[in-house]
Design an enzyme around this catalytic site. Structure first.
Site: not given
Lengths: 190, 348
Positions: B181-182, B185, B257
Site C-alpha cells: 500500500h505504501e 503511494h 487512498e
C-alpha cells in the site's frame, strides 16, 4: 487558416514522438525485468550456499536434499550457457521445491532451528523465493502494459510505421502444460 | 486466514477497474484546481482592467482577456509564481514527514533482528513487484500504535516509515500488504500530487484574499458598473471557494487512498492480507484507544502526517483533529475500503 494547419501538424508530430518514446521505454522495462529474474536466481543460490555452510555443523549435509541444490545449480548454469531454457527452468523449479520443504527438514534438528544465523537464512530463503515470484510477476505485468499500448488504436498505426524498432513479441512467463497438470495434481504427503 | 476475517465474506477485488476509476477522478480534480486558479487570475485581470476601461461590460473584458486581445498579465504572473513555488517545495521538505517522532533508519546491513530484516525484505520484494528503480529508505518509528506512511517527491527520494507496533504485531503477509500500500503511494506519486493540489488551493485563496481587501478599501466611490458586479462576485467567491477547495482536497486524498489499496492488491495478487491487516489495526486501536489517544496527541506535528497514514486514527474514535462526517475525512471509511477490496461483512 495556415496557422491552424501548422498547429495540427505540430501536435501530430508531438504525439508520434511521445508515443514512440513511451513504447521504447516499455520495451526496455520488459528487458530489464527479464534480467531481474536472472538476478534473483543468482541471489537465491548465494543464500543457499551460506545456508549450507551453517547447516554443515549440525547435520550430515550429504544425506540431505541440500546437496542436490549445488548439482541442480550446475545443471541450470550449463543449460543457460547452451541456451537450453527448458532444462534450465526445470532445474531452477526443482530448487524451489527443495526450498519449500526446508522447514520440515529443519524440524528434526532442534539445535539448528534455534541457531540465529539459520533463522535469518530461512527468512532470506522465503524472501528470495518471493522475490523470484514477484520478479516474474513484474515481467509479465510489463509485457501486459506494452502489449496493451501496442495493440490499441491509434498507437498501432504508429507501430506499423516503425515495425523493426517498436514491434516485438514477448512471451509471458508461464509453466508448460505438463508442469501445470503436475502441480494441479500435487498434494502434500506427510 | 486469521480470525480477523472471520465475520467477512471474501470476494475478489477488481483492482484494474479501481485504478482506472480513481485515475479519472484525480484528473478531474486536478483540472478543476488548475481551472479555478486560472479563473481567479482572470478575475484579477478583469479587476485591474476595469479601472482602465470603465465603460466595458464584464463579458467584454472576459472575452478580451481569454482571446489575448488584452494580455492577462496577472494570470501569467500568478502561473509563474505557482510554478516557482511548486519547484521550491519539491526541492525542500523531504524531512518534513518525520518531524517530532523518534525514528531510526534500517538497511539490510543494519537490521538488528529477524523482525527488522523481514520488514526490509518484504519492502524489497514489493519494490521488485512494483518495478521501482530505487529502494525507498526505511524508517522505524518507536511507537506502540500501529501505523505507517510513505513520503517523497520521486522514486529516488522516497521513504516509508512504520511504527514498531505495526512491525511486531502483523504477520509476514499482512506486513507485506501494508508495505505494498505504501509503495503504491510512492509509485502513484501521491505525495507530489496532493502537495501540488494543496499548494494551488492555498495560493488561490491567498490571491482571492488580497483581491478582496483591495476591493473593500478602494471600491467606496466606484464609478464603473462592471466593477460593482465584480465586487459581488469576489465576495461570494471569498466565502465559497475555501470550502470547495477543502472538499476537493479531501476527495482527492480519499481517491488516492483507494488507489493505494488497489495497488496493494495489484502487487500481491491477493486482497485478504491487506483486509486482514486493516482489521487487525482497527481492533488494536479500539482495544488501546485511550493509550494511543495520548500517544498520538503527544507526538508533535501529527497533523502533517494524518493524510499520509495507512490507517486514519479517527476510525477508532481517536481524533487528533476534529472531523465532520464522511465529506470531511482524509480516508474513505473502513467499510468502503474493505468493500473496494471485495470484502463484505457477513449478514448474521
Amino acid at each position: 487558416m495556415t496557422l491552424i494547419i501548422v498547429l495540427i501538424v505540430v501536435a501530430l508530430i508531438g504525439y508520434v514522438i511521445l508515443t514512440y518514446n513511451r513504447l521504447i521505454a516499455q520495451i526496455e522495462t520488459i528487458r530489464n525485468n527479464q534480467k531481474q529474474i536472472d538476478i534473483q536466481l543468482d541471489r537465491r543460490f548465494k543464500v543457499f550456499e551460506s545456508l549450507i555452510n551453517v547447516v554443515k555443523k549440525y547435520m550430515d549435509y550429504e544425506k540431505t536434499t541440500l546437496k542436490d541444490v549445488v548439482a541442480l545449480r550446475n545443471q541450470a548454469q550449463q543449460a543457460k550457457e547452451a541456451g537450453d531454457e527448458k532444462t534450465r527452468i526445470a532445474a531452477e523449479n526443482q530448487i524451489s521445491t527443495i526450498a519449500s520443504h526446508l522447514n520440515v527438514v529443519f524440524e528434526q534438528y532442534p539445535d539448528l532451528k534455534a541457531n540465529q544465523n539459520c533463522i535469518q537464512l530461512q527468512e532470506e530463503i522465503v524472501s528470495t523465493e518471493n522475490k523470484l515470484a514477484y520478479a516474474k510477476q513484474a515481467y509479465n505485468d510489463s509485457i501486459e502494459t506494452y502489449n496493451a499500448t501496442k495493440k490499441s488504436f491509434p498507437t498501432t498505426v504508429i507501430v506499423t510505421g516503425f515495425r523493426n524498432k517498436l514491434d516485438f513479441e514477448y512471451a509471458y512467463w508461464q509453466l508448460t502444460e505438463q508442469k501445470i497438470a503436475e502441480q494441479e495434481a500435487y498434494t502434500v504427503k506427510l | 486466514m486469521s480470525n480477523h476475517l472471520g465475520q467477512f465474506e471474501t470476494g475478489t477485488a477488481d483492482w484494474r477497474k479501481i485504478l482506472r476509476q480513481n485515475n479519472r477522478r484525480t484528473l478531474i480534480v486536478i483540472t478543476l484546481f488548475f481551472l479555478i486558479y486560472c479563473t481567479i487570475g482572470i478575475l484579477v485581470d478583469m479587476y485591474l482592467y476595469s479601472s482602465t476601461y470603465s465603460n466595458a461590460s464584464l463579458s467584454q473584458l472576459f472575452f478580451a482577456l481569454i482571446t489575448f486581445t488584452l494580455f492577462p498579465v496577472a494570470t501569467v504572473i500568478m502561473l509563474i509564481i505557482a510554478a516557482i513555488s511548486l519547484w521550491v517545495s519539491y526541492l525542500l521538505s523531504d524531512k518534513l514527514m518525520l518531524l517530532g517522532t523518534h525514528y531510526h533508519e534500517i538497511t539490510s546491513e543494519t537490521a538488528q533482528n529477524v523482525n527488522e530484516q523481514q520488514l526490509y525484505n518484504v519492502i524489497e520484494e514489493m519494490k521488485i513487484a512494483a518495478g521501482l528503480r530505487y529502494m525507498p529508505k526505511v524508517y522505524i518509528i518507536d511507537a506502540n500504535y500501529m501505523n505507517a506512511f510513505a513520503s517523497g517527491y520521486s522514486e529516488k527520494s522516497a521513504m516509508v516509515a512504520i511504527t514498531r507496533g505495526l512491525m511486531e504485531k502483523l504477520n509476514r503477509d499482512e506486513l507485506q500488504a501494508v508495505m505494498a500500500h505504501e509503495l503504491s503511494h510512492i509509485r502513484h506519486l501521491d505525495i507530489k500530487l496532493t502537495l501540488t493540489a494543496a499548494l494551488l488551493a492555498n495560493m488561490t485563496i491567498m490571491v482571492l484574499d488580497i483581491l478582496f481587501y483591495n476591493a473593500i478599501f478602494s471600491n467606496r466611490r466606484s464609478s464603473s458598473r462592471s466593477k460593482n458586479s465584480l465586487f459581488t462576485i469576489i465576495i461570494i467567491l471569498r466565502f465559497i471557494l475555501p470550502i470547495i477547495s477543502v472538499i476537493l482536497l479531501l476527495y482527492l486524498s480519499r481517491t488516492r487512498e483507494l488507489m493505494a489499496d488497489a495497488g496493494s492488491v495489484e502487487l500481491m495478487r491477493s486482497n485478504q492480507p491487506l483486509a486482514s491487516a486493516l482489521l487487525k489495526i482497527h481492533d488494536d486501536h479500539n482495544q488501546h484507544r485511550d493509550q494511543y489517544n495520548t500517544q498520538y496527541q503527544q507526538t508533535p506535528h501529527e497533523n502533517v502526517r494524518r493524510e499520509a497514514y495507512l490507517y486514519d486514527p479517527s476510525y477508532a474514535g481517536i481524533q487528533s483533529i476534529s472531523s465532520i462526517g464522511d465529506l470531511f475525512s482524509t480516508h474513505p471509511s473502513l467499510e468502503t475500503r474493505l468493500a473496494a477490496l471485495g470484502i463484505k461483512r457477513k449478514l448474521s
